[in-house]
Write a protein that holds these residues in place. Sequence first.
Motif, PDB file in Angstrom:
ATOM      1  N   THR A 143      15.773 170.096  29.430  1.00  0.00           N
ATOM      2  CA  THR A 143      14.688 170.156  30.413  1.00  0.00           C
ATOM      3  C   THR A 143      15.266 170.771  31.807  1.00  0.00           C
ATOM      4  N   LEU A 144      16.612 170.155  32.099  1.00  0.00           N
ATOM      5  CA  LEU A 144      17.252 170.291  33.302  1.00  0.00           C
ATOM      6  C   LEU A 144      17.358 172.064  33.459  1.00  0.00           C
ATOM      7  N   HIS A 145      17.746 172.584  32.442  1.00  0.00           N
ATOM      8  CA  HIS A 145      17.914 174.026  32.190  1.00  0.00           C
ATOM      9  C   HIS A 145      16.497 174.953  32.721  1.00  0.00           C
ATOM     10  N   SER A 146      15.520 174.307  32.234  1.00  0.00           N
ATOM     11  CA  SER A 146      14.028 174.598  32.719  1.00  0.00           C
ATOM     12  C   SER A 146      13.882 174.627  34.197  1.00  0.00           C
ATOM     13  N   SER A 147      14.248 173.432  34.577  1.00  0.00           N
ATOM     14  CA  SER A 147      13.969 173.009  35.970  1.00  0.00           C
ATOM     15  C   SER A 147      14.710 174.053  37.107  1.00  0.00           C
ATOM     16  N   LEU A 148      16.039 174.176  36.427  1.00  0.00           N
ATOM     17  CA  LEU A 148      16.716 175.316  37.386  1.00  0.00           C
ATOM     18  C   LEU A 148      16.229 176.484  37.319  1.00  0.00           C
ATOM     19  N   GLN A 149      15.320 176.958  36.595  1.00  0.00           N
ATOM     20  CA  GLN A 149      14.649 178.433  36.662  1.00  0.00           C
ATOM     21  C   GLN A 149      13.690 178.418  37.694  1.00  0.00           C
ATOM     22  N   GLN A 150      13.232 177.376  38.322  1.00  0.00           N
ATOM     23  CA  GLN A 150      12.221 177.171  39.423  1.00  0.00           C
ATOM     24  C   GLN A 150      12.843 177.244  40.716  1.00  0.00           C
ATOM     25  N   THR A 151      12.319 177.115  41.900  1.00  0.00           N
ATOM     26  CA  THR A 151      12.964 177.506  43.076  1.00  0.00           C
ATOM     27  C   THR A 151      13.438 175.914  43.195  1.00  0.00           C
TER      28      THR A 151
ATOM     29  N   ALA B 209      12.925 161.964  18.560  1.00  0.00           N
ATOM     30  CA  ALA B 209      11.512 162.280  19.097  1.00  0.00           C
ATOM     31  C   ALA B 209      11.694 163.273  20.317  1.00  0.00           C
ATOM     32  N   SER B 210      12.548 162.969  21.078  1.00  0.00           N
ATOM     33  CA  SER B 210      12.782 163.631  22.323  1.00  0.00           C
ATOM     34  C   SER B 210      13.249 165.157  21.780  1.00  0.00           C
ATOM     35  N   VAL B 211      14.181 165.347  20.933  1.00  0.00           N
ATOM     36  CA  VAL B 211      14.458 166.566  20.430  1.00  0.00           C
ATOM     37  C   VAL B 211      13.658 167.347  19.807  1.00  0.00           C
ATOM     38  N   GLN B 212      12.673 166.729  19.030  1.00  0.00           N
ATOM     39  CA  GLN B 212      11.454 167.261  18.266  1.00  0.00           C
ATOM     40  C   GLN B 212      10.669 167.981  19.441  1.00  0.00           C
ATOM     41  N   ALA B 213      10.502 167.321  20.630  1.00  0.00           N
ATOM     42  CA  ALA B 213       9.482 167.957  21.887  1.00  0.00           C
ATOM     43  C   ALA B 213      10.429 169.386  22.335  1.00  0.00           C
ATOM     44  N   VAL B 214      11.636 169.421  22.291  1.00  0.00           N
ATOM     45  CA  VAL B 214      12.297 170.775  22.752  1.00  0.00           C
ATOM     46  C   VAL B 214      11.611 171.988  22.222  1.00  0.00           C
ATOM     47  N   THR B 215      11.044 172.658  23.197  1.00  0.00           N
ATOM     48  CA  THR B 215      10.442 173.838  22.718  1.00  0.00           C
ATOM     49  C   THR B 215      11.306 175.078  22.465  1.00  0.00           C
TER      50      THR B 215
END
Length: 271
Positions: free
Chosen positions: A142-150, A53-59
């Motif tokens: 999710t981590l990769h997305s957060s690393l794109q933020q400041t 289910a968590s993988v299913q939520a990956v965009t």
Amino acid sequence: MDPFSIAAGVVGIVAPTLHCVRLLVKDLQNIADAPDAVKALTTDLQSVGLALASVQAVTDPQWKSLGDAVTAQSEAAITSCKTSCERFKTSLDRWTRHSTDGTLSWRDRATLGVFRQGHIKSISEQLQKCNITLTSVASIATLHSSLQQTQTAEEIKTMISTKETAINDEIAAINDLSAETIAQLETLALAEPDEGETDADQTGATKQVAMEKRALAESRKVLEGLLLVIQTAAANAQARQGPTVNFGSHNKGQQVGVNSGTIYTTFGRKG
């Protein structure tokens, strides 16, 4: 190949695998007096269901950030999980063919011999590693997305260090388990069936351990790919921040790390 097409392949296999997992959970729950080894699989399957289910939520953008290799290997890992669940369901139906009204009969219960126990142990181990692998995929996305933020350099360092340690530990555990599967295949080849077991039980157990061995290799590739993803993302995030100066514990006075330009300093008047 279009990365979005590859991501679609993962999304496409998740739903039927999740359906297969849920059916198997239902079958196990319907066996009122199943042996403990069989009952324990319910927890393994439910954990895999949550991971799916968590993988299913990956965009789609997150799959793109993970890259083609991780995405393709994730699909392979999920496919192996689905195949093992389907095979185990077939075996379970055969093992409980004498049962009625959802209750495992004593005849069936008494014939969980060496091959059937080996089959159960192997699929349990495979499900546990599949759960960890898929959870890691969703977590790193999710981590990769957060690393794109400041983020501060220290926050990035902490996040990456934690993930790297966890993934390296899991790769080491997979390597140990892979060695065990080789020994288990040799044991099954020499084992004699217990009373009530058939050639089909030996074949089923052997195929499952071979599948586990392959699935572990697939999981290792996923995790190795994830390591590269987070290391690259961290380097890019730190590069965007530019050079930093570390003053240590002396956080006062005029201090310069490395400077090639003019420094203008204004001193206030002491009161």
